[in-house]
Design an enzyme around this catalytic site. Sequence first.
Site, short mmCIF file in Angstrom:
data_model
loop_
_atom_site.label_atom_id
_atom_site.label_comp_id
_atom_site.label_asym_id
_atom_site.label_seq_id
_atom_site.Cartn_x
_atom_site.Cartn_y
_atom_site.Cartn_z
CG ASP A 102 35.27 36.80 41.27
OD1 ASP A 102 35.31 36.92 40.04
OD2 ASP A 102 36.15 36.20 41.93
CD GLU B 243 32.87 35.80 34.85
OE1 GLU B 243 32.45 34.94 35.62
OE2 GLU B 243 33.69 36.68 35.16
CG ASP C 47 41.01 34.65 38.09
OD1 ASP C 47 40.80 35.71 38.70
OD2 ASP C 47 40.31 33.64 38.21
#
Lengths: 979, 546
Positions: free
Chosen positions: A538, A541, A614
Amino acid sequence: MRAFRSLLVLAAVPAALAFKSQDFKTCSQSGFCRRGRALSARASESPSWRSPYSVDASSIALSSDQASFIAAVKSSIYPDVKFSLDVRIHDDGVVRVRMDEVDGLRKHYDEAASWALLDEPKVSQQVQWKVGKDGVSAVYGAKKDVEVKVAFEPLKVTLLRNGKEQVVLNNRGLLHMEHFRTKESVAKGKEGIAVPEEGLDIDDDAQVVLGAHPRTAWFEGEQEDSWWEETFNSFTDPKPRGPESLSVDIDFPNHGHVYGIPQHATRLDLPTTTGENAHYSDPYRLYNADVFEYLADSTTSLYGSIPFMHAHSADSTVAIFNAVGSDTFIDIGHPTAKSSTSHWISETGILDVFIFPGPTPADVFAQYTRLTGTPALPAHWALGYHQCRWNYVSSDDVRTVQKRFDEEDIPVDVFWLDIEYSEEHKYFIWDRKHFPDPVDMIKDVEAIGRHMVVIVDPHLKRTNDYPVYKQATELGILVKKGDGTTDYEGWCWSGSSAWVDFFNPGSWDWWKSLFKTESQGEQWSWVDSTVDTGIWNDMNEPSIFNGPEISMPRENIHYGGWEHRDLHNINGMLFHNLTSQAAMARTDPPKRPFVLTRSFYAGSQRFGAMWTGDNLGTWEHMAVGVKMVLANNIAGFSFAGSDVGGFFGNPEPEMLVRWYGVGIFSPFFRAHAHIDTKRREPFLLDEPYKGIVRDMLRLRYAMLPVWYTAFREASVTGLPVVRPHFVVFPQDENGFSLDDQFFVGGSGLLVKPVTRKGATEETVYLPAEDQVYYDYFNDYAYRSTSSKGKEITVSAELHQIPLFIRGGSIIPTRERPRRSSPLMKRDPFTLRVALSSDGSARGELYLDDGETFSHQQGQFVWREFAAEKPTKKSKGVRISSRDLAAQKPAEAVDHVALTTYDSSNAFAKDIADVRVEKIVVLGLPAKPSSVTIESGKELRWTYTPGVASSDKKGGTASVLVIRDPKLAITGDWSILVQA
Amino acid sequence: MHPWLLLLLPLHVLASKDRLLGVSPDLVARYVPTKKGSAETWQCLDGSKTIDWSSVNDDYCDCTDGTDEPGTSACPDSRFYCVNAGHIGSYIPSTRVRDGLCEPECCDGSDEPEGVCPNVCKQVGEEYRERVKAENKLRKTGSKIRSTYLAFAQKEKKRLEEEIASSAQEISAREKEVARLRDLVERTESLSAAALEEKKSSPLYQSLITHHAALKSLQREHKKHLERETALGEILDQLRTGYNPNYQDMAVLEAVRGWEQLAGLPHINDVGKEDENPDELGSDESEAASEEEQLEEGIWSTEQLEHQLDDLLATDYEGLLIEHDKHVGAPASPTSILFNLSAYLPDAVVPQYEALRDQLVSWLELLGLAQSKTDTAADTSKAQKTLGDAEHNLNLARREKEDKERELSRLFDPEWYGPDGEWKKLAGTCIEKESGDYVYEVCLFDEARQKPLKGGQTFSLGKFAEWNNAEGIEKGSPAYYSKQHYTRGAKCWNGPQRSVTLDMSCGLENAVLSVAELEKCEYEFKVTTPALCLPLSASDIKREEL
């Protein structure tokens, strides 16, 4: 997976208020995008606009194989700056156009493609370029119907089919590669222009041929807008290399629809951002970002970026891949209903565009995935149901959740642990206070054939008692600050953190060693895990709470001296790639890894699954999640899903049930929830909701053979696992914009998940073909027509999902509910034969051990089932099972082209006693007189009269149920149903 | 390989005894074929269908009710009976039949094909009996403790009843006393009312009353502010300890830092700072300490304000008025006030006032009032005070009795201490458990708390609200007493009010075994208590002997 900043009570706050738009740049807040859009505005306002770029005809040099050439390119506004053009045609007809500055002050980033591409593509052996007066051209293709033209002045690259323009690069003269310059050479007493106020898209004053630099101003504008520094919110980007952006227009003069360029929360058929009545005001952005409570309808960038775009018409499908890793904005327009334009504005990088000639969607998928790789064939268990939550708080909690699933007899394959398993968010390191016995816990889960997935994020807590951080520091493999020497420090879950630079080859073996479950002596490794533990990547980015746009400063330095801005969109993929390799390296021979990623790029499909981040527990997010999964699928990355239930918020039971209806038809199927939400595992629901969800989950498990077979196909052909209408029926215009119903692989299953509150009915579009579509649950036969398709209305009460079998399909299922998918491996099959309007059907089934790579050595079973009329006039049907693997060994599995197939391989032998227990035939014209195995044995059967597949009217189809033919699923056989 | 050969699957040939596989003993009688000539048929148990007897347990689901496949997984949602000879028989769902795993519930291994799962019933049975024995032993010992709880409840009943009776007596005595005193006060009042009224017109008295009112108002406002400050402090403490620094909300960070400075608290959650400035925290605190105010002489301190102001406000002003007269002696007659009053009047009215005053004084002298002395007012106020005290004591006695009556009524109330009063013993008993960074405590029937180990604020996790409130749980059933809910604890930052559910079972000690926060701010304590150790029933004992 999660929120930062405010933890709002969602029920009370409209979604639009939660998204922090001020955290992320719009085009007008981004210097290079402003410049790019201003360029486009000047071009459209000037009737005499002409690209300053031209090819120097005298410089053309053909390669020895004739399939590529290089040439010098000049820009009339900067005669002293040199560019080179490299155009090549691959052996599958894909055209690659590269342009870079030559002998510049610095190098433009040119490595994006090397991370995205599977291998260096092979250049065609047949194609030959012809050099003419005005340009270079090449004709190729089986029917010599494809032509690529490179015009000299101005530079323009056109792909044509049958003389019709398909893709035109620099059609509108927006190609511009800002060359490197020094600050001094351009300053000359002229002040740099500060960032204009928000909302000012285009500089009105910048008209053609005005101001101090007439030679360049008509093209580049008068202002040096944000060339050397740029401030956004409280962050100043020092931009030490100055302007280096890349603008290119790529038009599709004969294609009215464009799809792709995920990830955006929008429709599949991309709405316009330019032109009159543009649907959106801001261009689509690709800049991987952790967007808190993102909007369900927007062009803002999200967690991943795939700069791959389809252009589609009833005549042909083409596509382009723009291999750029930097912040990119894309304007889309439809000057007419039958044409499309796109304008790509990137912060840095070379021009490296791949043009895929199609002409069908299937061709495009083959061409694109040949380049960037097909989706990896996942472990079979990974297609089961994943139960996640931020967080299951202890070993006992995990065990209790598992126990509750089993008590309620609800199938589940995977339990997940989010960040709170780790001590102070030092990933790998268990919080022993709550997880005193991690390996025992994982083994308790694995005892039921299940798996655990544990999160490992890329931010490393900066503390020397954390071996992972300590070793990374010692190895000198952390991302550096703009000075290129100091380790960068930022904030994330773990507080003060550092990030490994996975672009540094020195990090690779080290990262792989961390996941070893056996002690590595001095070297720390994750002995408190198992070889079957899946990994969740996770925040890659990367998400950095105190960074610009919640990410890394663009001036940070990676391996090779590249700035973060050059490769930002690729960063997440590298982490995913290495983790996937690390998971594989745990055993010898390796097992198929399962690694979920949030951030991704072109090529990420090779490394595992993704999810849409999300999302919110709203109906809008549920609906757009379906579209986003489809968009990902057509961009080569099939193993995709959205958080079932919505990450934020507390869905009411109706919404949760519908969301499971969406989830069971997602390639990746996981329920997940934010830490502030109420628990919502299916066993907590009251009746009737619990029973409905149990039935839905059982349907997913019954259909696992269909999903796995679809994944095999995707892994070999690149065809998506879930397919929107335009992919399956590329000529049916009515389906081009459909993105709320889709097909599951090549199975013939058509589904429309219900995503509307209070729905009791749904309308479903049946494609334009003379075909019958059977309701999966009640066998009702609907008819479509080849002229205009058909819209039908079906009941869609809470327990119902509109699901249809296209006539002509055979669906293999396993109907026995089990606790987890590995426990189904010896269960018998049911075959649903849905006869087509002409009385035939076919289907496929692929099986292997589901967890190793032995399939690449021929350890698998790939069958074809067919139903055909024994003779042309016969009203009976012969249903047979054939060995597809033996027919097409080279096309059977991914990554290897087998030359032969041994049908008695060990896996096939292992499941030799797995049988077909039931065959259901829909749409027979009349009651059979006999049903026999071709060897003569009479079978038991029942027949319920109904309409025949060939009838013109609708109605409940006739149903023949053949009772337990006891035929081996691995065997060749045929059954004769005699009229 | 010849395709035909593949058709010959090694499917199990089912002997007739296998038709009964998975059938429970109470249904065996219904699994017999009906013979018609040579054909043997069988009816699905719901009567919906008649099938061949050979179709029973042939691994193909024929009956809609699933009853034709008791021994296979062919029919979903049916049950498989394991005989478990040597142990006790049990059911498993059909989903677990022939799934490759040996079910612990089927120690005879009958859920999987022969040879897959060993028959471990002998061992399992022994272990089971051992376990039952141990459980029973625990129950037995526990129930002995429990019986002391019952006895305690009986004692409590007696004690409360006695105390209530004696309270009643006391109340009636006190009631009489109050009546007597009230009568006295009324009479005194009527006697002296006129005189008192006259005295009360004294400007000094009036001014005192005004001061009193003002002081009372100030005190009220002061208290309000103190409460607000405490409340704000709590909110900020919660924010400080509960906020997630990773959310990077600058407004939150500012607020936390501001509060830490104001309240002289150490700086937390700042990893970077901890490393660099380990000493900074201490110096902050000492600075805060040295900043104490220097008070002027006679000015009350905060503590005095808190503790002495009430006393001051409770002053009997009327009594004081009389005492004042005595204190100042003769001049302290109404006239002295009148004489001195001129000092307070504006100059312009002084001449008129002096004329009026002289006139008034002469009248007063004429009436003999100005000189006369009386003690009646003092008597009245003393009597009133006595009456007030007596009334207060009466109320206390009544309240005490009410409390005891309530305790008595709860004693055998199923919603409180249970039908046998077995929980009474535990009311107010506090048990705790360390978990993570906290000690979790629950004082039964009162409140649950979270106490940080590393310093900081203790939070209430809720007050006792009720027993198991789940739907379908019968009040007074064993399941009802297996859970207690404590609700309305301190509110979580941006979350709900904290709450606790006790998940209780029989054990020799009153103890918290574990604590889990399954949802944010919702806790589950696993608790053992002898109060749940019911005496062994005949069937429990039989279980042991199996």
